[in-house]
Design a protein around this motif. Structure first.
Motif, short mmCIF file in Angstrom:
data_model
loop_
_atom_site.label_atom_id
_atom_site.label_comp_id
_atom_site.label_asym_id
_atom_site.label_seq_id
_atom_site.Cartn_x
_atom_site.Cartn_y
_atom_site.Cartn_z
N GLY A 1 0.85 -1.19 0.12
CA GLY A 1 0.21 0.05 0.18
C GLY A 1 0.81 1.27 -0.13
N LEU A 2 2.09 1.06 0.03
CA LEU A 2 3.03 2.18 -0.06
C LEU A 2 3.61 2.40 -1.28
CD1 LEU A 2 5.29 1.35 3.04
CD2 LEU A 2 3.51 2.86 2.99
N PRO A 3 3.88 3.74 -1.57
CA PRO A 3 3.94 4.22 -3.06
C PRO A 3 5.56 3.58 -3.23
CG PRO A 3 4.26 6.18 -1.54
CD PRO A 3 3.57 4.92 -0.74
N ASP A 4 5.72 3.48 -4.54
CA ASP A 4 6.79 2.85 -4.99
C ASP A 4 8.01 4.24 -4.97
OD1 ASP A 4 6.21 0.78 -5.79
OD2 ASP A 4 5.88 1.08 -8.13
N VAL A 5 9.13 3.77 -4.32
CA VAL A 5 10.11 4.67 -4.01
C VAL A 5 11.15 4.48 -5.02
CG1 VAL A 5 11.79 5.57 -2.20
CG2 VAL A 5 9.57 4.59 -1.44
N GLU A 6 11.81 5.56 -5.78
CA GLU A 6 12.77 5.45 -6.78
C GLU A 6 14.16 5.49 -5.76
OE1 GLU A 6 12.86 8.35 -9.75
OE2 GLU A 6 10.71 8.25 -9.78
N LYS A 7 15.12 4.87 -6.31
CA LYS A 7 16.41 4.66 -5.91
C LYS A 7 16.86 6.14 -5.53
CE LYS A 7 20.81 2.54 -6.22
NZ LYS A 7 21.78 2.76 -6.84
N PRO A 8 17.55 6.53 -4.50
CA PRO A 8 18.14 7.79 -4.62
C PRO A 8 19.23 8.21 -5.75
CG PRO A 8 18.29 6.93 -2.64
CD PRO A 8 17.90 5.85 -3.42
N GLU A 9 19.26 9.32 -5.96
CA GLU A 9 20.00 9.73 -7.10
C GLU A 9 21.35 9.40 -6.92
OE1 GLU A 9 21.17 13.95 -9.40
OE2 GLU A 9 19.11 13.61 -8.56
N ALA A 10 22.04 9.67 -5.70
CA ALA A 10 23.55 9.33 -5.48
C ALA A 10 23.64 9.22 -4.00
CB ALA A 10 24.38 10.49 -6.05
N THR A 11 24.82 8.83 -3.62
CA THR A 11 25.33 8.96 -2.26
C THR A 11 26.25 9.98 -1.89
OG1 THR A 11 24.71 6.75 -2.00
CG2 THR A 11 26.28 7.53 -0.15
N VAL A 12 26.22 10.83 -1.03
CA VAL A 12 26.99 11.88 -0.66
C VAL A 12 27.39 11.79 0.72
CG1 VAL A 12 27.22 14.43 -0.57
CG2 VAL A 12 25.75 13.57 -2.55
N LEU A 13 28.78 11.84 0.74
CA LEU A 13 29.47 11.71 1.95
C LEU A 13 29.68 13.19 2.31
CD1 LEU A 13 30.87 10.49 4.70
CD2 LEU A 13 32.99 10.56 2.84
N VAL A 14 29.22 13.58 3.51
CA VAL A 14 29.34 15.06 4.10
C VAL A 14 30.26 14.87 5.10
CG1 VAL A 14 28.09 17.16 4.79
CG2 VAL A 14 27.01 15.74 3.35
N VAL A 15 31.32 15.78 5.27
CA VAL A 15 32.28 15.90 6.13
C VAL A 15 32.60 17.10 6.76
CG1 VAL A 15 34.89 15.07 6.64
CG2 VAL A 15 33.68 14.10 4.78
N ASP A 16 32.19 17.19 7.98
CA ASP A 16 32.41 18.55 8.63
C ASP A 16 32.39 18.30 10.30
OD1 ASP A 16 31.88 21.37 9.85
OD2 ASP A 16 31.59 21.73 7.49
N ASP A 17 33.03 19.05 10.78
CA ASP A 17 33.20 19.01 12.26
C ASP A 17 32.06 19.68 13.07
OD1 ASP A 17 34.57 21.57 11.49
OD2 ASP A 17 35.37 21.53 13.46
N ASP A 18 31.30 20.42 12.51
CA ASP A 18 29.99 21.24 12.88
C ASP A 18 28.95 20.20 12.99
OD1 ASP A 18 27.91 22.71 13.51
OD2 ASP A 18 28.61 24.54 12.39
N PRO A 19 28.55 19.65 13.95
CA PRO A 19 27.21 18.81 14.07
C PRO A 19 26.11 19.48 13.45
CG PRO A 19 28.06 19.08 16.32
CD PRO A 19 29.01 19.98 15.38
N ASP A 20 25.70 20.73 13.65
CA ASP A 20 24.52 21.28 13.53
C ASP A 20 24.72 21.40 11.85
OD1 ASP A 20 23.59 21.87 15.96
OD2 ASP A 20 24.68 23.70 16.07
N LEU A 21 25.96 21.87 11.20
CA LEU A 21 25.82 21.94 9.83
C LEU A 21 25.83 20.63 9.05
CD1 LEU A 21 26.37 23.62 7.20
CD2 LEU A 21 28.87 23.47 7.58
N LEU A 22 26.33 19.56 9.71
CA LEU A 22 26.17 18.15 9.11
C LEU A 22 24.70 17.82 9.01
CD1 LEU A 22 28.66 15.84 10.83
CD2 LEU A 22 28.43 16.42 8.41
N GLN A 23 24.04 18.06 10.24
CA GLN A 23 22.53 17.72 10.17
C GLN A 23 21.77 18.49 9.40
OE1 GLN A 23 21.17 15.23 11.55
NE2 GLN A 23 19.36 15.52 11.02
N SER A 24 22.03 19.91 8.97
CA SER A 24 21.47 20.57 8.19
C SER A 24 21.52 20.16 6.55
CB SER A 24 21.88 22.33 8.10
OG SER A 24 21.56 22.59 9.47
N LEU A 25 22.98 19.90 6.46
CA LEU A 25 23.13 19.43 4.98
C LEU A 25 22.43 18.32 4.74
CD1 LEU A 25 26.86 20.52 4.85
CD2 LEU A 25 25.12 21.75 3.52
N ARG A 26 22.43 17.24 5.85
CA ARG A 26 21.66 16.06 5.60
C ARG A 26 20.34 16.13 5.27
NH1 ARG A 26 20.72 11.55 10.27
NH2 ARG A 26 19.27 10.56 9.01
#
Length: 137
Positions: free
Chosen positions: A3-28
């Motif tokens: 009953g759930l809609p089909d989910v397309e595979k994500p476009e790409a995987t991005v590794l985000v590297v930063d020591d600021d946890p708030d920025l990491l979460q925002s970018l995520r």
């Protein structure tokens, strides 16, 4: 059928590297809104392990971080023949009289972006790199 809609595979995987946890979460949150799979790392050592284990399509890294910085990360990726495109981001600064993002490009970053950046410019830069186009700042 679930009953759930089909989910397309994500476009790409991005590794985000930063020591600021708030920025990491925002970018995520931003990147996931554009259907990217996001891996996060708080330093270069964790990023190298993540690249080896999870093989992201792109690395988005800050330059200035404690312990090992973005320059060291770019060098380590190249030394280990981990051929993943790198986008370097920084809020400014100079290394040996040179703009640090210019140094990152010289070391192998395929694109750079100045902090602060707009969401649109970050997404545009990532999409250009993933499509194989070199970007200018």
């Amino acid at each position: 059928m679930t009953g759930l809609p089909d989910v397309e595979k994500p476009e790409a995987t991005v590794l985000v590297v930063d020591d600021d946890p708030d920025l990491l979460q925002s970018l995520r949150v931003l990147l996931e809104a554009y259907d990217y799979t996001v891996i996060m790392a708080a330093n270069a050592a964790a990023a190298i392990a993540a690249v080896s284990e999870q093989q992201p399509d792109l690395v988005l890294t800050d330059i200035y971080m404690p312990d090992a910085d973005g320059f060291e990360l770019i060098n380590a990726l190249r030394q280990h023949n981990l051929n993943v495109p790198v986008v370097a981001m920084s809020g400014g600064g100079r290394v040996g009289g040179y703009d640090n993002l210019s140094v990152a490009t010289h070391l192998g970053a395929v694109a750079v972006i100045d902090k602060p950046f707009s969401n649109a410019s970050l997404i545009e830069t990532i999409e250009r790199v993933l499509s194989g186009q070199k970007t200018d700042r």
